[in-house]
Design a protein around this motif. Structure first.
Motif, PDB file in Angstrom:
ATOM      1  N   GLY A   1       1.108  -1.024  -0.077  1.00  0.00           N
ATOM      2  CA  GLY A   1       0.098  -0.124   0.022  1.00  0.00           C
ATOM      3  C   GLY A   1       0.726   1.151   0.049  1.00  0.00           C
TER       4      GLY A   1
ATOM      5  N   CYS B   1       8.252   3.782  -6.805  1.00  0.00           N
ATOM      6  CA  CYS B   1       7.104   2.745  -6.698  1.00  0.00           C
ATOM      7  C   CYS B   1       6.864   2.126  -8.013  1.00  0.00           C
ATOM      8  CB  CYS B   1       5.847   3.694  -6.310  1.00  0.00           C
ATOM      9  SG  CYS B   1       4.504   2.985  -5.784  1.00  0.00           S
TER      10      CYS B   1
ATOM     11  N   ASP C   1       3.587   1.299  -8.821  1.00  0.00           N
ATOM     12  CA  ASP C   1       2.167   1.549  -8.931  1.00  0.00           C
ATOM     13  C   ASP C   1       2.404   3.121  -9.287  1.00  0.00           C
ATOM     14  OD1 ASP C   1      -0.524   2.347  -8.957  1.00  0.00           O
ATOM     15  OD2 ASP C   1      -0.801   0.479  -8.202  1.00  0.00           O
TER      16      ASP C   1
ATOM     17  N   ASN D   1       0.403   4.245  -0.339  1.00  0.00           N
ATOM     18  CA  ASN D   1      -0.121   5.452   0.084  1.00  0.00           C
ATOM     19  C   ASN D   1      -0.043   5.496   1.418  1.00  0.00           C
ATOM     20  OD1 ASN D   1      -2.305   3.784   0.145  1.00  0.00           O
ATOM     21  ND2 ASN D   1      -3.803   5.320  -0.709  1.00  0.00           N
TER      22      ASN D   1
ATOM     23  N   ASP E   1      -0.072   5.075 -10.130  1.00  0.00           N
ATOM     24  CA  ASP E   1      -1.263   5.742  -9.470  1.00  0.00           C
ATOM     25  C   ASP E   1      -1.302   6.005  -7.938  1.00  0.00           C
ATOM     26  OD1 ASP E   1      -2.498   6.017 -11.942  1.00  0.00           O
ATOM     27  OD2 ASP E   1      -3.596   4.377 -11.766  1.00  0.00           O
ATOM     28  N   LYS E   2      -0.770   4.821  -7.470  1.00  0.00           N
ATOM     29  CA  LYS E   2      -0.298   5.181  -5.995  1.00  0.00           C
ATOM     30  C   LYS E   2       0.837   6.121  -5.679  1.00  0.00           C
ATOM     31  CE  LYS E   2      -2.073   0.487  -4.438  1.00  0.00           C
ATOM     32  NZ  LYS E   2      -1.655  -0.849  -3.595  1.00  0.00           N
TER      33      LYS E   2
ATOM     34  N   LYS F   1      -0.610   9.706  -5.848  1.00  0.00           N
ATOM     35  CA  LYS F   1      -1.607   9.984  -4.512  1.00  0.00           C
ATOM     36  C   LYS F   1      -0.893  10.054  -3.437  1.00  0.00           C
ATOM     37  CE  LYS F   1      -5.212   8.007  -1.575  1.00  0.00           C
ATOM     38  NZ  LYS F   1      -6.190   6.899  -1.630  1.00  0.00           N
ATOM     39  N   ALA F   2       0.392   9.280  -3.253  1.00  0.00           N
ATOM     40  CA  ALA F   2       1.228   9.507  -2.063  1.00  0.00           C
ATOM     41  C   ALA F   2       1.771  10.835  -2.112  1.00  0.00           C
ATOM     42  CB  ALA F   2       2.150   8.450  -2.026  1.00  0.00           C
TER      43      ALA F   2
ATOM     44  N   LYS G   1       5.454   6.587   4.180  1.00  0.00           N
ATOM     45  CA  LYS G   1       4.880   7.946   3.705  1.00  0.00           C
ATOM     46  C   LYS G   1       4.852   8.798   4.967  1.00  0.00           C
ATOM     47  CE  LYS G   1       0.361   8.932   4.081  1.00  0.00           C
ATOM     48  NZ  LYS G   1      -1.150   8.922   3.645  1.00  0.00           N
TER      49      LYS G   1
END
Length: 295
Positions: free
Chosen positions: A28, A52, A54, A30, A56-57, A60-61, A35
């Motif tokens: 995960g 990362c 991913d 995010n 998209d993640k 977002k992060a 984080k």
């Protein structure tokens, strides 16, 4: 850009900080210790790059880290630690793009799952150890150029339940034991890195952040996830608390005196005797070089 990190002792180390931080991308991206560490580093004025697989993640992060830290100096790059070609490509791009690397935080991790990387290593050993091993080695010249610099590698106290078997380093039978071996490998890696870089301005630390509430259970059944959510809520610490020892080893003047050390609760901790075996650490380093084709 000249950027300073404020150490926990209140002094400003004279470091031009470009912090490469690995989020828990497989657990995960995010959330988690990664984080919260990134937020803290960005608040201290560091240029933070998260890696990362991913995107998209990662995006977002980055947005969340920027919002919480009030810093725009946060970026992401694509990297899949389960693919050694991706690691090599990432390092090539990073070195071309970035002129400094002052702190490398190896924070990505896989729980005990019976799966394999793209290079046919067990997922735990391949991601938790070999991916970080190759990445750190490829970035080591830049770390040396930017000395004093640091490498912080996250591990876990569960290392104590297993020893390495050099006849089967790629062990992939019992998920929990596979995870334990990968975390022991992280400790040996950190120790041998400290030995190799001694006197060259690069220091290395292994950190157990504690048992942290996170989304690692996403790889398991719904029933197991529900059970673990209750246990984590009752007994585990928040990711913000878990990040404190990582941050301490990244910026503390005191931590700089303990290269090769194992840290828990922002202080050096004692390892089991078998985890302090320099001969095993060197043997694992040499075996890892062959596995990732560095030699």
């Amino acid at each position: 850009m000249l950027i300073f990190l404020l150490s926990s002792s209140g002094h400003k180390p004279h470091l031009n900080m470009n912090l490469l931080l690995f989020l828990f991308v497989f657990l995960g991206g995010n959330s988690g210790v990664g984080k919260d560490t990134a937020v803290s580093m960005a608040m201290r004025g560091a240029r933070v790059i998260i890696a990362c697989r991913d995107l998209d993640k990662a995006e977002k992060a980055v947005r969340e880290i920027k919002f919480k830290s009030h810093s725009l100096n946060v970026f992401h790059m694509e990297l899949d630690l389960a693919n050694l070609r991706s690691v090599r490509e990432f390092c090539k791009n990073f070195i071309q793009r970035e002129k400094r690397l002052d702190i490398l935080i190896n924070n990505a991790a896989m729980p005990g799952v019976l799966d394999c990387t793209d290079d046919n290593f067990s997922m735990c050993f391949g991601v938790n150890h070999l991916g970080h091993f190759l990445l750190t080695n490829l970035l080591l010249p830049r770390l040396r150029e930017c000395a004093p610099s640091r490498v912080v590698t996250l591990t876990c106290s569960s290392y104590k339940y297993q020893k390495l078997d050099f006849q089967d380093l790629n062990y992939n039978l019992l998920p929990f034991f596979t995870y334990c071996r990968s975390k022991l490998a992280n400790i040996y890696f950190s120790q041998e890195l400290a030995r190799i870089t001694e006197g060259k301005g690069v220091t290395s630390y292994a950190v157990h952040p504690g048992f942290v509430q996170s989304s690692w259970t996403c790889h398991y059944s719904v029933l197991f996830r529900m059970l673990m959510q209750v246990i984590m809520w009752m007994f585990f610490v928040s990711s913000e608390i878990g990040a404190q020892t990582v941050i301490y080893c990244a910026v503390s003047d005191e931590a700089a005196k303990h290269s090769g050390g194992y840290f828990v609760d922002c202080r050096p901790a004692t390892l089991r005797p078998f985890a302090r075996d320099a001969g095993v650490a060197k043997k694992l380093w040499e075996a890892s070089e062959r596995l990732v084709k560095l030699v």
